[in-house]
Design an enzyme around this catalytic site. Structure first.
Site, short mmCIF file in Angstrom:
data_model
loop_
_atom_site.label_atom_id
_atom_site.label_comp_id
_atom_site.label_asym_id
_atom_site.label_seq_id
_atom_site.Cartn_x
_atom_site.Cartn_y
_atom_site.Cartn_z
CG ASP A 9 -6.16 0.59 -66.23
OD1 ASP A 9 -5.31 -0.11 -66.77
OD2 ASP A 9 -6.98 1.29 -66.87
CG LEU A 10 -0.77 4.06 -67.53
CD1 LEU A 10 -0.36 5.05 -66.45
CD2 LEU A 10 0.46 3.51 -68.25
CG ASP A 11 -3.25 3.05 -71.43
OD1 ASP A 11 -2.58 4.04 -71.75
OD2 ASP A 11 -2.84 1.88 -71.50
CB THR A 17 -2.92 7.19 -73.01
OG1 THR A 17 -3.20 6.42 -71.83
CG2 THR A 17 -1.80 8.14 -72.74
CE LYS A 45 -12.70 3.77 -72.64
NZ LYS A 45 -13.81 4.49 -72.01
N GLY A 46 -8.70 -1.75 -71.66
CA GLY A 46 -8.19 -2.74 -70.71
C GLY A 46 -7.76 -4.06 -71.33
NE ARG A 49 0.81 -3.46 -78.48
CZ ARG A 49 2.12 -3.38 -78.30
NH1 ARG A 49 2.95 -3.84 -79.23
NH2 ARG A 49 2.63 -2.84 -77.22
CB SER A 114 -1.17 -1.10 -67.08
OG SER A 114 -1.30 -0.84 -68.46
CB ALA A 115 -3.65 -4.68 -70.57
CG ASN A 118 3.76 0.99 -75.38
OD1 ASN A 118 4.91 0.80 -75.78
ND2 ASN A 118 2.70 0.67 -76.10
CE LYS A 145 -5.79 -4.63 -66.24
NZ LYS A 145 -5.78 -3.16 -66.32
CD GLU A 169 -9.02 -1.61 -64.95
OE1 GLU A 169 -9.57 -0.94 -65.84
OE2 GLU A 169 -8.00 -2.26 -65.15
CG ASP A 170 -10.34 3.02 -68.23
OD1 ASP A 170 -9.60 2.08 -67.91
OD2 ASP A 170 -10.33 3.55 -69.35
C1 G6P Z 1 -4.45 -0.78 -71.98
C2 G6P Z 1 -5.49 -0.17 -72.87
C3 G6P Z 1 -5.85 -1.10 -74.02
C4 G6P Z 1 -4.59 -1.55 -74.72
C5 G6P Z 1 -3.70 -2.29 -73.74
C6 G6P Z 1 -2.39 -2.76 -74.39
O1 G6P Z 1 -5.02 -1.62 -71.08
O2 G6P Z 1 -6.67 0.13 -72.15
O3 G6P Z 1 -6.73 -0.44 -74.89
O4 G6P Z 1 -4.91 -2.38 -75.81
O5 G6P Z 1 -3.40 -1.45 -72.66
O6 G6P Z 1 -1.59 -1.66 -74.62
P1 G6P Z 1 -0.23 -1.65 -75.44
O7 G6P Z 1 0.37 -0.30 -75.13
O8 G6P Z 1 0.60 -2.78 -74.95
O9 G6P Z 1 -0.59 -1.82 -76.86
MG MG Z 2 -7.74 1.50 -68.72
#
Ligand code: G6P
Ligand code: MG
Length: 219
Positions: A9-11, A17, A45-46, A49, A114-115, A118, A145, A169-170
């Site tokens: 996962d990224l964020d 972030t 988280k995860g 948007r 990642s969800a 960005n 997810k 994953e977090d």
């Molecule tokens: C990640 C974050 C979420 C965020 C999602 C969408 O998984 O953990 O908190 O809402 O990505 O991100 P975005 O950059 O597309 O808004």
């Molecule tokens: Mg995450």
């Protein structure tokens, strides 16, 4: 050749972030005059948007049109992009590069699951996009997810069976997604809400290369 693949996962896993996502939602809530509680941190988280905005509006009794909903999604992203506009490699979380460098030195496939829409922007801004054999993000998936789709596509793209993939994953949603995909889940974080993961570490500095090696060699 290895028989394992690693999906990150990224964020909140690779980069710090998650706090910027949260700050952006908080600011949007203020703009709309909607109450905002810190308990939303784990719930956001995860989660995509769209789903985050739905959760935010859930208890607000706010009347809104679909046009406004779309407008607020854009607004949140604008705030978020402004917050991350100057981030660089210093947002990489401690210990992550150690694991990623090891996997790369062993030629083990790595993917992003990642969800976020960005994800590519952040990876290249931080200078680590070339580590990944596949980047599966919010622009690719149709189910967010905890649906396992994002990880299943990532496994396909690195040509691995789900059972041979290990996911970092977090988020609760992400752990559920990895488990539902039939993968090994590793939670990164302190929350007791991550207890459904197969393994849990407070952060990457706790992960020894020995442990990674054992996962790779596990049949
Ligand atoms: C990640 C974050 C979420 C965020 C999602 C969408 O998984 O953990 O908190 O809402 O990505 O991100 P975005 O950059 O597309 O808004
Ligand atoms: Mg995450």
């Amino acid at each position: 050749m290895t028989s394992k693949g690693f999906i990150f996962d990224l964020d909140g896993v690779i980069v710090d972030t998650a706090k910027y996502h949260f700050m952006a939602w908080k600011r949007l809530a203020e703009l709309l005059g909607i109450g905002f509680s810190n308990e939303l941190i784990e719930q956001f988280k995860g989660v995509s948007r769209v789903r985050c905005l739905e959760i935010l509006l859930l208890n607000s009794n706010y009347e809104f049109t679909s046009y406004e909903f779309e407008k607020w999604l854009v607004e949140k992203n604008k705030i978020y992009l402004e917050l991350i506009s100057r981030v660089d490699e210093t947002v990489i979380l401690p210990g992550v590069m150690n694991v990623m460098n090891f996997l790369r030195s062993e030629s083990i496939p790595m993917a992003i699951g990642s969800a976020s829409k960005n994800a590519k922007r952040i990876l290249s801004q931080v200078g680590i996009d070339t580590f990944f054999d596949a980047i599966v993000d919010g622009n690719v998936v149709s189910e967010a997810k905890p649906d396992p789709e994002v990880f299943r596509i990532a496994a396909e793209q690195i040509r691995m069976d789900s059972k041979d993939c290990i996911v970092f994953e977090d988020s609760m949603a992400g752990i559920e997604a990895a488990n539902r995909a039939g993968m090994t889940s590793i939670a990164i974080g302190k929350s007791n809400k991550l207890s459904k993961a197969h393994y849990r570490f407070n952060d990457f500095t706790e992960i020894q290369i020995n442990f990674i090696n054992q996962l790779i060699q596990k049949i």
